[in-house]
Design an enzyme around this catalytic site. Structure first.
Site, PDB file in Angstrom:
ATOM      1  CE  LYS A   1     -33.860  19.074  -3.389  1.00  0.00           C
ATOM      2  NZ  LYS A   1     -33.316  20.311  -3.987  1.00  0.00           N
TER       3      LYS A   1
ATOM      4  CG  HIS B   1      -1.410  -6.486  22.242  1.00  0.00           C
ATOM      5  ND1 HIS B   1      -2.768  -6.292  22.346  1.00  0.00           N
ATOM      6  CD2 HIS B   1      -1.094  -7.429  23.163  1.00  0.00           C
ATOM      7  CE1 HIS B   1      -3.247  -7.083  23.293  1.00  0.00           C
ATOM      8  NE2 HIS B   1      -2.262  -7.787  23.795  1.00  0.00           N
TER       9      HIS B   1
END
Length: 505
Positions: A137, A267
């Site tokens: 922070k 695929h």
């Protein structure tokens, strides 16, 4: 640039901290530390001070409370640009911290190694996670190092910048810090919520791997996870988004088989798969299932690749091959193709749930881990399947489970003959499979058919009979089941119900 003058170090694992402490000592940085970390650092820097000397309180409650004190958090959260903050820090004799180094209690490792809830609870870090959030922070003034994985980057900063950090440095490490914090909290939440039916979803992956692109070159792609934990990448170009999808599909599929098995994926679907006595025989039989689609495919094997098999594999252009190991001489041969990706499988974990995006949210479900055996088969026709047909039905049913719906699989002799996948009707899937099998000269007389869901009509049975198929495995459950049963009895086809559907959309 901001000079580091005071540092707080509180870490669980001490590995890698030596070099950092030495560099801080060279730059005359005053270090504060806690417990075992203090004892460790003192051997390197005798000037290190205890947090207790700052707070006036010892570590209490069995070590649960060490750093949770205004003199610690005031020193981290105090803003140099705010006069009121500076006056209060002087009033209460609070030293400002320019660097905070934390390595959290190993919560996930503890969960992985024990079911002891009390031991797991004690590995929920409170002080450490608070230090991380406070330092992040106040990144305008503080460099927060939230994990030992960032030690090397800190060392580079200390060496190159003589103990100084830039705002960009501090902001970047703050980003790392909130990444560590969110991942840690997600892991704790998921442990508490593991048996809850309506739990919220919490995902927090620390590691991100940028891919060349997504499914197509105009799409960006990223993998979140730890590929190095699963594979040793031995050769070839970087793995692509589509490679990873095929690898996931292939490993989920090959996990179903105990005997030597080779699978070829294209695929996300198996276009070739066979079980045989040797790896070479399994590969040749798998390739025969669809040598056209196998071009540029992903190969997965559950046994070490030997030289005889590798010589056959090397004849085909493939994208990726993965196996648990490679025998002498194999890698030299496989490396002969520059871009071919060769992976050694180190571990094969799987997450118990699957997740995908949908609409403005996510869909989560339990992974489909149910695999039917012969004991699950319920014969519902006058003719019972033979032993060889049962073995082939078990084999085919495993493959159809991992094929895109609507799906039909045709097999014989533990070899995938053909599949019909991704069709909008089941009869179209069967037509596709039959035509494909004919294309590669497979004789379907005596073959078996597996369906991922029930037959809504008897048309599939009629087509199967015309093709020479003699046994069918399907979930059952249609209101028209009897029509399919009657058709099987008419054509002397054996059919079994499993009671389990395996849709894969």
């Amino acid at each position: 640039m901001k000079k580091i003058k005071t540092a707080l170090i509180s870490v669980f694992y001490k590995t890698g901290i030596d070099r950092i402490v030495s560099l801080l000592k060279q730059n005359d940085v005053q270090i504060y530390s806690t417990g075992g970390t203090y004892d460790y650092i003192r051997a390197i820097d005798p000037t290190v001070k205890t947090v207790e000397s700052l707070t006036g309180y010892p570590s209490i409650l069995g070590g649960r409370v060490k750093t949770l004190h205004p003199k610690v958090f005031g020193g981290i959260l105090g803003r140099t640009q705010l006069e009121s903050d500076q006056r209060e820090m002087q009033q209460y004799d609070i030293p400002p911290f320019d660097l905070v180094i934390v390595d959290l209690y190993p919560f996930e490792e503890t969960v992985a190694n024990t079911d002891d809830a009390s031991a797991i609870i004690e590995k929920i870090d409170i002080g450490g996670i608070s230090l991380i959030r406070a330092g992040a922070k106040n990144f305008n003034d503080v460099l927060i190092v939230p994990s030992q994985k960032y030690y090397s980057e800190l060392i580079q900063l200390l060496e190159k910048q003589n103990g100084e950090t830039s705002l960009d440095d501090r902001r970047r490490f703050a980003m790392y810090a909130f990444g560590v914090s969110s991942h840690y909290d997600s892991a704790i939440y998921n442990w508490f919520a593991k048996d809850e039916d309506n739990k919220a979803m919490r995902l927090g992956e620390d590691q991100a791997f940028a891919l060349r692109y997504g499914e197509n070159p105009h799409q960006r792609g990223t993998f979140y996870g730890d590929l190095d934990a699963m594979f040793d990448k031995l050769h070839g170009k970087e793995l692509s988004y589509n490679n990873l999808l095929d690898l996931d599909a292939g490993l989920n599929l090959i996990r179903e088989f105990d005997e030597p098995t080779f699978a070829i994926l294209k695929h996300n679907n198996p276009c070739g798969l066979a079980c045989r006595a040797t790896v070479k025989e399994a590969y040749i039989a798998a390739l025969a299932g669809d040598p056209v689609s196998a071009f540029g495919g992903v190969l997965v094997c559950n046994r070490p690749i030997d030289l005889e098999a590798a010589e056959e594999i090397n004849k085909l252009f493939i994208e990726v091959i993965v196996a648990p190991n490679y025998e002498d001489g194999v890698l030299d041969l496989l490396f002969s193709k520059k871009n071919r990706v060769v992976l050694r499988l180190k571990s094969d974990p799987y997450k118990p749930q699957t997740v995908k995006t949908a609409l403005n949210g996510y869909l989560m479900q339990d992974r489909d881990l149910h695999t039917e055996t012969a004991a699950d088969f319920r014969v519902i026709t006058e003719k019972a399947p033979s032993e060889s047909e049962i073995n082939d039905m078990v084999f085919a049913n495993k493959i159809v489970k991992h094929s895109r719906s609507n799906a039909i699989v045709l097999a014989k002799g533990k070899q995938l003959y053909a599949s019909g996948i991704g069709q909008t009707s089941r009869v179209d899937a069967l037509r596709q499979a039959i035509e494909k099998a004919k294309t590669f000269n497979f004789d379907l007389k005596g073959a078996v058919l597996a369906s991922d869901a029930f037959f809504p009509f008897s048309d599939c049975v009629e087509l199967a009979h015309e093709a020479g198929i003699t046994a069918i495995v399907q979930p059952g459950g249609s209101v028209r089941d009897q029509e399919s049963i009657d058709s099987c009895n008419k054509h002397e086809i054996s059919m079994v119900f499993t009671g389990f559907r395996h849709f894969r959309h």
